[in-house]
Design an enzyme around this catalytic site. Structure first.
Site, mmCIF file in Angstrom:
data_model
loop_
_atom_site.group_PDB
_atom_site.id
_atom_site.type_symbol
_atom_site.label_atom_id
_atom_site.label_comp_id
_atom_site.label_asym_id
_atom_site.label_seq_id
_atom_site.Cartn_x
_atom_site.Cartn_y
_atom_site.Cartn_z
ATOM 1 C CB CYS A 151 -8.500 14.299 -25.325
ATOM 2 S SG CYS A 151 -7.011 15.317 -26.051
ATOM 3 C CD GLN A 152 -3.363 16.561 -20.810
ATOM 4 O OE1 GLN A 152 -4.373 17.359 -20.468
ATOM 5 N NE2 GLN A 152 -2.195 16.800 -20.802
#
Lengths: 368, 214
Positions: A151-152
């Site tokens: 994700c991030q």
């Protein structure tokens, strides 16, 4: 039809209510007696090998003889804690990698305090992450590592691979937003709320938000995720929990996930400012305009092999933001893998678990 | 024909009324005032501050601003809910269809718990329909804007409170954190090689001062 609606008869309703009440009572006793050891998450044995500010680097102890020499460094997002990939022994992505003979390291970004409100993505990527990579290289006696971003953390890993390509052997991205405007052309109802919210704000709105809060409190981050499915999240506690109270296995699954969900770290203000303005609003990553420490982050510099994994039912990161990114990369060895389930289900869902670690292991094995 | 002394009295009265109105705007118009009026501030603000009432006055003003911001925030949330509530008939229709006429491959709920689950998923679907358009995005953005305004008013209150208690304020602490962070960043950049290097593996773990390697 009468049979279908039998639950609506007064006797059936009373019976269901009675059963639910006794189940709740038994469940309350079970919850009361539940020891902390049963509720613990992220129990795979590991050692802290490096610390800097609130950041920790963990090295997982091997479960089998090491078959792969290049270590994997897993980089999770700041919006949640790393424990998600090691929620419980039967649903542990880390254990599966270890079981396949990989040498696994993990960055724990910790709990940033107000003192860390000025940290930017520059500090995370060119500072903490680079230092962790150096430590892993040093400990393993290698020049390059395999980087696995989630994700991030995938965005951080991608930026790192563009800026420090000489230290990355292979790059694995998972549920990672890359084209932050991808959803514009291919909107998907119920997905990409963060994209919509952020783009509905002006650049000044974001500045005012960050200046006022200093950071984004973990509770607010959690609330924003809950608001993506408010009724479903409310029903989880009113219908799903009572239903599984008598089933220890499912109850523990539920409680472990709740423990992870409730442990939302605060999000440093300057990271949020860059995240919202540079990425969500201006989509600078795919436009080649994103800079860290004064250096442009060019995806064309990502020339190592790339495996881009997306979740078919991902709602926070719409598929349109993560799939079909080959043209942006400098790599000639780019592969994609779709796994069943949602954003988090990629790492905790039964079906995805059966696919994910073996597929990554196979892909890495083929590339040394 | 009016008496001369009566005219003078009326003129004084009018003058006083104008003075009062200029110092306390809204008082004569019977409108609620929400802030320390400019005229009163000009006349007595300085002396009030000199008497040590500055922080209390700022806290009072911040409290008023906070109340206003919270009212606007509630209104923003209500507008958002209204947008979703407009779809209520659609939700009811979908619910009835789900219970009475489940589609191909779906099963009608067999218990009240299943009805609740069905309702929850339909409610979310309906909310998505309402919120995925331009109006929905704007309503959600407005909630964020108003939440920011509430936090700004809280910050103003806390600044005044810290001042009154002789404590470092939030802004002062932030400034100190910023200076520390800038220094740390400078140190990091100074320690990093200018040109991307082939890594000196053995020394990598201890190149930056202040870090702990185990």
């Amino acid at each position: 039809m009468k049979k279908r609606l039998s639950w609506a008869q007064p006797e059936a309703l009373a019976r269901e209510l009675g059963q639910a009440t006794s189940q709740l009572l038994r469940g309350a006793q079970r919850l009361h007696a539940m020891p902390e050891s049963e509720l613990a998450i992220a129990t795979t044995p590991k050692d802290e090998v490096y610390a800097e500010d609130m950041v920790r680097l963990y090295h997982y102890r091997p479960l089998v003889a090491k078959a792969q020499t290049t270590p994997i460094l897993i980089v999770y997002a700041l919006v949640g804690r790393y424990q998600m990939i090691d929620l419980e022994p039967e649903r542990s992505f880390v254990r599966k990698l270890l079981g396949l003979g990989h040498d696994v390291y993990m960055v724990d970004w910790g709990q940033p305090s107000r003192a860390q409100r000025w940290l930017g993505i520059d500090d995370y990527v060119c500072g903490y992450l680079d230092h962790c990579v150096d430590v892993v290289c040093s400990r393993a006696g290698v020049d390059r590592i395999n980087l696995l971003g989630i994700c991030q953390g995938g965005v951080f890993s991608l930026c790192y691979s563009a800026l420090f390509a000489h230290k990355v052997q292979n790059l694995v991205l998972s549920v990672t937003p890359i084209d932050f405007h991808g959803d514009k052309a291919d909107p998907q109802k119920g997905a990409g709320y963060m994209n919509l919210w952020t783009r509905a704000l002006s650049s000044d709105d974001v500045d005012r938000l960050i200046d006022a809060y200093g950071w984004i409190p973990g509770a607010m981050v959690g609330l924003s995720f809950m608001l993506m499915n408010p009724a479903g999240n409310a029903a989880k506690y009113s219908t799903e929990l009572p239903r599984i109270l008598g089933d220890d296995k499912h109850l523990l699954n539920f409680l472990h996930m709740e423990r992870w969900l409730s442990d939302r770290p605060n999000h440093p203000g300057e990271v949020t400012r860059q995240w919202f303005k540079d990425l969500y609003q201006d989509n600078k990553l795919v436009r080649g305009e994103f800079t860290l420490d004064g250096r442009p982050v060019l995806l064309s510099e990502v020339r190592m092999p790339v495996l881009n994994i997306f979740a078919k039912g991902d709602l926070p990161v719409p598929n349109a933001c993560t799939r079909g990114m080959a043209a942006h990369f400098g790599s000639t060895d780019y592969s994609e893998l779709g796994v069943p389930g949602g954003h988090i289900g990629t790492f905790v869902g039964k079906k995805a678990q059966d696919i994910l670690a073996p597929a990554i292991s196979h892909w890495l094995g083929a590339r040394g | 024909m009016s008496e001369p002394h009566s005219d003078a009295f009326s003129a004084v009265n009018q003058g006083l009324a104008q003075l009062w109105a200029s110092m306390w705007p809204g008082a004569l118009a019977a409108k609620p005032t929400t802030a320390w009026p400019a005229g009163m501030e000009a006349a007595f603000g300085g002396v009030a501050d000199a008497l040590g009432l500055g922080p209390s006055r700022r806290m009072a003003a911040a409290t008023l601003a906070l109340g206003e911001a919270q009212t606007r925030q509630n209104a923003a949330w209500l507008a958002l809910l209204q947008l979703v509530a407009q779809r209520w008939p659609e939700l009811v229709q979908r619910g009835l269809r789900g219970v009475w006429m489940p589609g191909e491959g779906t099963v009608a709920p067999g218990s009240m718990a299943e009805v609740l689950s069905l309702w929850a998923s339909l409610a979310d679907e309906t909310a998505h329909d309402a919120l995925h358009g331009r109006k929905g995005a704007e309503a959600m953005a407005n909630c964020i804007r108003e939440a920011t305004a509430v936090q700004t008013a809280r910050n103003q209150f806390s600044e005044a409170l810290c001042e009154s208690l002789n404590l470092p304020s939030r802004a002062e602490m932030d400034q100190a954190y910023l200076e520390i962070q800038l220094l740390k960043r400078q140190l990091r950049r100074a320690a990093a090689p200018v040109v991307p290097r082939q890594p000196a593996v053995k020394q990598a773990a201890s190149k930056t001062p202040g870090r702990r390697s185990k």
